[in-house]
Every structure is written in structure tokens, then in C-alpha cells.
Design a protein around this motif. Structure first.
Motif, short mmCIF file in Angstrom:
data_model
loop_
_atom_site.label_atom_id
_atom_site.label_comp_id
_atom_site.label_asym_id
_atom_site.label_seq_id
_atom_site.Cartn_x
_atom_site.Cartn_y
_atom_site.Cartn_z
N SER A 223 46.64 52.76 25.37
CA SER A 223 45.20 52.55 25.28
C SER A 223 44.71 51.63 26.40
N GLY A 224 45.46 50.55 26.67
CA GLY A 224 45.09 49.66 27.76
C GLY A 224 45.07 50.37 29.10
N PHE A 225 46.08 51.23 29.35
CA PHE A 225 46.15 52.01 30.59
C PHE A 225 44.92 52.90 30.73
N LEU A 226 44.55 53.59 29.67
CA LEU A 226 43.44 54.55 29.72
C LEU A 226 42.09 53.85 29.84
N LEU A 227 41.90 52.79 29.06
CA LEU A 227 40.62 52.07 29.12
C LEU A 227 40.38 51.49 30.52
N TYR B 122 47.06 47.13 34.02
CA TYR B 122 46.79 47.04 35.46
C TYR B 122 47.37 48.22 36.24
N LEU B 123 48.38 48.88 35.70
CA LEU B 123 48.80 50.13 36.31
C LEU B 123 47.70 51.17 36.17
N GLY B 124 46.97 51.12 35.07
CA GLY B 124 45.80 52.00 34.93
C GLY B 124 44.79 51.76 36.02
N GLY C 21 53.00 40.94 28.23
CA GLY C 21 53.35 41.43 29.56
C GLY C 21 53.39 42.94 29.64
N LEU C 22 53.92 43.60 28.60
CA LEU C 22 53.95 45.06 28.58
C LEU C 22 52.53 45.64 28.50
N TYR C 23 51.69 45.02 27.68
CA TYR C 23 50.31 45.51 27.58
C TYR C 23 49.61 45.40 28.93
N LEU C 24 49.77 44.26 29.58
CA LEU C 24 49.07 44.05 30.84
C LEU C 24 49.70 44.85 31.98
N LEU C 25 50.99 45.15 31.90
CA LEU C 25 51.60 46.06 32.86
C LEU C 25 50.90 47.41 32.80
N ALA C 26 50.77 47.95 31.60
CA ALA C 26 50.09 49.24 31.44
C ALA C 26 48.63 49.15 31.85
N ILE D 242 37.94 54.44 57.28
CA ILE D 242 38.91 54.92 56.30
C ILE D 242 38.20 55.66 55.18
N THR D 243 38.94 56.49 54.45
CA THR D 243 38.37 57.26 53.34
C THR D 243 38.15 56.37 52.12
N PRO D 244 37.33 56.82 51.16
CA PRO D 244 37.15 56.04 49.93
C PRO D 244 38.47 55.78 49.19
N ALA D 245 39.35 56.76 49.17
CA ALA D 245 40.64 56.56 48.47
C ALA D 245 41.46 55.46 49.15
N VAL D 246 41.46 55.43 50.49
CA VAL D 246 42.19 54.38 51.21
C VAL D 246 41.49 53.04 51.01
N SER D 247 40.15 53.04 51.04
CA SER D 247 39.41 51.80 50.84
C SER D 247 39.70 51.20 49.47
N SER D 248 39.91 52.07 48.47
CA SER D 248 40.19 51.57 47.11
C SER D 248 41.49 50.81 47.02
N LEU D 249 42.35 50.95 48.05
CA LEU D 249 43.61 50.21 48.05
C LEU D 249 43.38 48.71 48.14
N SER D 250 42.20 48.29 48.61
CA SER D 250 41.89 46.86 48.63
C SER D 250 41.91 46.27 47.23
N LEU D 251 41.63 47.09 46.24
CA LEU D 251 41.76 46.68 44.84
C LEU D 251 43.10 47.09 44.26
N SER D 252 43.50 48.33 44.53
CA SER D 252 44.74 48.85 43.94
C SER D 252 45.98 48.09 44.40
N ALA D 253 45.97 47.60 45.65
CA ALA D 253 47.11 46.81 46.13
C ALA D 253 47.26 45.54 45.30
N SER D 254 46.12 44.93 44.94
CA SER D 254 46.17 43.71 44.12
C SER D 254 46.58 44.03 42.69
N THR D 255 45.95 45.04 42.09
CA THR D 255 46.23 45.32 40.68
C THR D 255 47.61 45.92 40.49
N GLY D 256 48.10 46.70 41.49
CA GLY D 256 49.44 47.26 41.38
C GLY D 256 50.50 46.18 41.39
#
Length: 409
Positions: free
Chosen positions: A237-241, A362-364, A355-360, A58-72
Motif C-alpha cells: 500500500s505504501g508503494f502504491l500510494l 520510497y521505491l514507489g 524500515g520495510l514500510y519506508l523501503l517500499a 534533457i527529457t522529463p523522464a531524465v529530469s525526474s531523476l533529480s528526485l528519483s536519485a534521492s528517493t531511490g
């Protein structure tokens, strides 16, 4: 003793835990363990991404879903946990979340294919959602305001230690026994951390679960927080950091595994020992924010992240290690300040604000972390660095808005 003097003594008694007390130490140990378990499990897959690319083709972008699936999934679970926080027993839900996430780490280690691995990681993100939002709410309610920055810094320090341990141990174990052994080993540590948490955390003294709350009762504080003059900038700021930090950590492993470096998984994982600096940075910058104000410390944090990004541009391993160290210190300094700022700014509904801070936040991690894979595939490291630089510039603008609001209040 007169009635008036008795009243003064009662009023002077702290409602929350203070630094140096036994309950303060127990709470810090418990929440350090919670931060360790959450983030060692969450980020243990980062050094394993090149292995996923190779083993599953798989590509690096697809491999990153192993983290993004959890954080999303985690982002929305945290939001829901914050939304319902006024009716949830803090300790009970955090304990259940830690046990469930450790169990799912073990399940992920036995996943028969890529789809099953992603499903287990997504469920783990759901399980982890009960910890960070309620941890911040617990600290905001139970710690005296003058000691909150230090306590929040220590909680973030546990997160830093977990993030470092998960990455380093996963890299070492993967070289010895493969990625399955790495993920399963992190899950076993999660069970130990959960036991420490359940034994050490003092029960809430300043929180009583509210029964029979209507949906409108949960959404009213959210609407108020989104209309606030400063909180939305803090959420941004949380999203960007987080987006900047995770993008660098996601793809630096690919860069170091390729020529001219060609490092092993153990060597790549060992570089993340600099994550330990995040432990020191969280505690130190938490105290500095109590002393000098949060806005100046946030400016310094973004400056350190930017300097670290510049250091990582040359093909020099010492410069890259230095850059990762500076970026890590800057990130944890900024996150410690931002997360500790949420509670004091929120006028009621602190759990929903967290919850709103952490939503932003982890969406980041999820959105920007995967987007970085597109830049990596198209432009290499310079593409990732350019994307992160743009995010940090927006972070400067958000901090300027926070400072402008602060000057008026």
C-alpha cells in the motif's frame, strides 16, 4: 497504603508520553521540524524539473531523476537504518542526518553540471535516511498507544508542510534567482530545522541501544514481518500510494507550463499551497483511525485520491487545482493511517518493520515516479492518469486483503 494498591497505581502509570504533557508537545514540535526539513529538501526539485529539462536539454523522464536519485537511495538507506535501529541512538543519528542533508542541499546548488547535481542529490538521499525510519520507531516506542495515531498524524503533518514549503518556495525563488538559489535557500532552512530538532526532542525513555547484535539478529525480525499476514499488504500500500502521488506531482508541472495554461514557475509552485490540506488531513485522519479503525479510513483515502485523479482530466485550471487538493488529502490520509499501522502490527522489531514500510514507500516514489515520465512522453497526461488509476485499483485490492486479515484477528 497497601502493597496491592501501590502496585495498581504503578501499573496504571503510562510508560509513554500522553497527549497534553510537556514532553508530548516537545516531541511533536521536534518531529514536525524533522518532517519539514526532510521533505522540503527532498521535494524542492519537483517544480524545478521543467527548468532542468530546458537548461540541461534533457527529457522529463531524465529530469525526474533529480528526485528519483534521492528517493531511490533513500529507500535503501531507510531500510538499513531500520535494520540497525535496535543498536542506534535515535536522537543522535537523526540530528546528524538533518545537518548532513542541509549541507548537501547547499552543495547541490553549486553543482557544475547535471551529473554532479544527480550525485549531490543521491548523497542527500543517503543522508536523509536516518530521519523517517527512526522517527516512526521513536513515536511507536515513546507515545502511549491510544495517542499514537494523533502523534503520527502530526509528524506526517510536518512532512506535508515541508513538502509544500519546498515546492512553493523553490518555484518563487527560481523565478527570481534561478534553480541554484532555490535549492540553496531550502538548504539554509534545513539548518534552522535541525537546530530546533536537537533542542526540543526528549531523550528516549523506552529504548536502550543493544550492543553486540549479530547480523542474524537484524534479519530475523525482517523475515518474521514478511511472513506476517497483513504487513506485506501494508508495505505494498505504501508503494502504491507514494508512487501514485509522486507521479502526479512530477508531471503536473510540465502540463501546466504548456499551453493552454503556460503558467510561470511561481504560479505552478503556488498551486502546491493545497499541500497544506495534507497537514490537516494527516492530523484529522490520524485521529479518525484511532476512533473508527484504520481499514475504513484507508478505503476513504483511496476513494479521495481516485476522485482527485478524475477531476484533473479536463483542461480546466480550477478542476485541476481541485483534483490536486483531493489527491493530496487522500494521499496524506492513507499514508498517515498506513505508517501508524506498522508499529501496532509488528510483533517486536518495530524499527525493522518501519524500515520495510519506508523501503517500499520510497521505491514507489523512485520507480513509479520515473516510469511516469515514460507515460508522459508517450501519451501525455492521459498516460500518466491511466498509470495512476491502475495503481490505485491495486491499492483497493491490497486494502481488501488487510480488511480480510483484520476480520480474522
Amino acid at each position: 497504603m497497601s502493597v496491592s494498591s501501590t502496585t495498581q497505581t504503578s501499573d496504571a502509570t503510562p510508560r509513554g508520553m500522553t497527549r497534553g504533557s510537556a514532553s508530548y508537545r516537545r516531541a511533536n514540535i521536534a518531529l514536525f521540524a524533522a518532517g519539514f526539513a526532510t521533505f522540503s529538501s527532498l521535494y524542492s526539485v519537483q517544480p524545478l524539473m521543467p527548468l532542468f529539462s530546458k537548461n540541461f536539454d534533457i527529457t522529463p523522464a531524465v529530469s525526474s531523476l533529480s528526485l528519483s536519485a534521492s528517493t531511490g537511495v533513500l529507500a535503501f538507506t531507510l531500510f538499513l537504518a531500520g535494520l540497525m535501529s535496535e543498536a542506534i541512538d535515535r536522537k543522535r543519528l537523526m540530528s546528524a542526518s538533518m545537518v548532513a542533508s542541509a549541507t548537501l542541499s547547499v552543495v547541490a546548488a553549486f553543482a557544475p553540471g547535471w551529473g554532479a547535481l544527480l550525485a549531490a542529490r543521491a548523497l542527500e538521499g543517503f543522508a536523509l535516511g536516518g530521519v523517517p525510519a527512526l522517527a516512526i520507531a521513536y513515536l511507536s516506542e515513546e507515545i502511549e498507544p491510544g495517542d499514537l495515531g494523533s502523534a503520527m498524524g502530526l509528524y506526517i503533518a510536518g512532512s506535508a508542510f515541508g513538502g509544500m514549503s519546498g515546492r512553493v518556495m523553490a518555484g518563487v525563488i527560481a523565478d527570481i534567482g534561478g534553480w541554484r538559489a532555490a535549492i540553496g535557500g531550502i538548504g539554509a532552512l534545513g539548518f534552522i530545522a535541525a537546530a530546533v530538532f536537537m533542542v526540543m526532542l526528549p531523550p528516549s525513555r523506552n529504548f536502550t541501544a543493544k550492543k553486540g547484535l549479530k547480523l542474524a539478529d537484524h534479519f530475523a525480525p525482517i523475515a518474521r514481518h514478511l511472513r506476517h499476514g497483513a504487513l506485506p499488504w501494508l508495505f505494498l500500500s505504501g508503494f502504491l500510494l507514494m508512487g501514485s502521488f509522486v507521479s502526479v506531482y512530477n508531471y503536473i508541472g510540465y502540463r501546466l507550463a504548456e499551453p493552454p495554461f503556460s503558467l510561470s514557475q511561481t504560479a505552478v509552485g503556488a498551486i502546491f499551497v493545497v499541500y497544506l490540506l495534507g497537514i490537516v488531513a494527516s492530523a484529522v485522519f490520524g485521529r479518525l483511525s484511532d476512533r473508527y479503525g484504520r481499514a475504513p479510513v484507508m478505503v476513504a483515502a483511496i476513494a479521495l485520491m481516485s476522485l482527485g485523479l478524475v477531476c484533473m482530466l479536463p483542461n480546466s485550471l480550477p478542476a485541476i487545482v481541485l483534483g490536486i487538493a483531493l489527491l493530496t488529502v487522500g494521499f496524506f490520509a492513507g499514508h498517515s493511517v498506513a505508517s501508524g499501522w506498522v508499529g501496532p502490527l509488528a510483533e517486536g522489531g518495530k524499527g525493522q518493520a518501519a524500515g520495510l514500510y519506508l523501503l517500499a514507500y520510497y521505491l514507489g516514489s523512485s520507480v513509479v515516479g520515473s516510469l511516469g515520465g515514460v507515460f508522459w512522453s508517450a501519451y501525455g497526461w492521459w498516460g500518466v492518469a491511466g498509470m495512476v488509476a491502475a495503481l490505485l485499483l491495486v491499492g483497493v485490492a491490497a486494502t481488501a486483503q488487510l480488511m480480510r486479515w483484520q476480520s480474522r484477528h
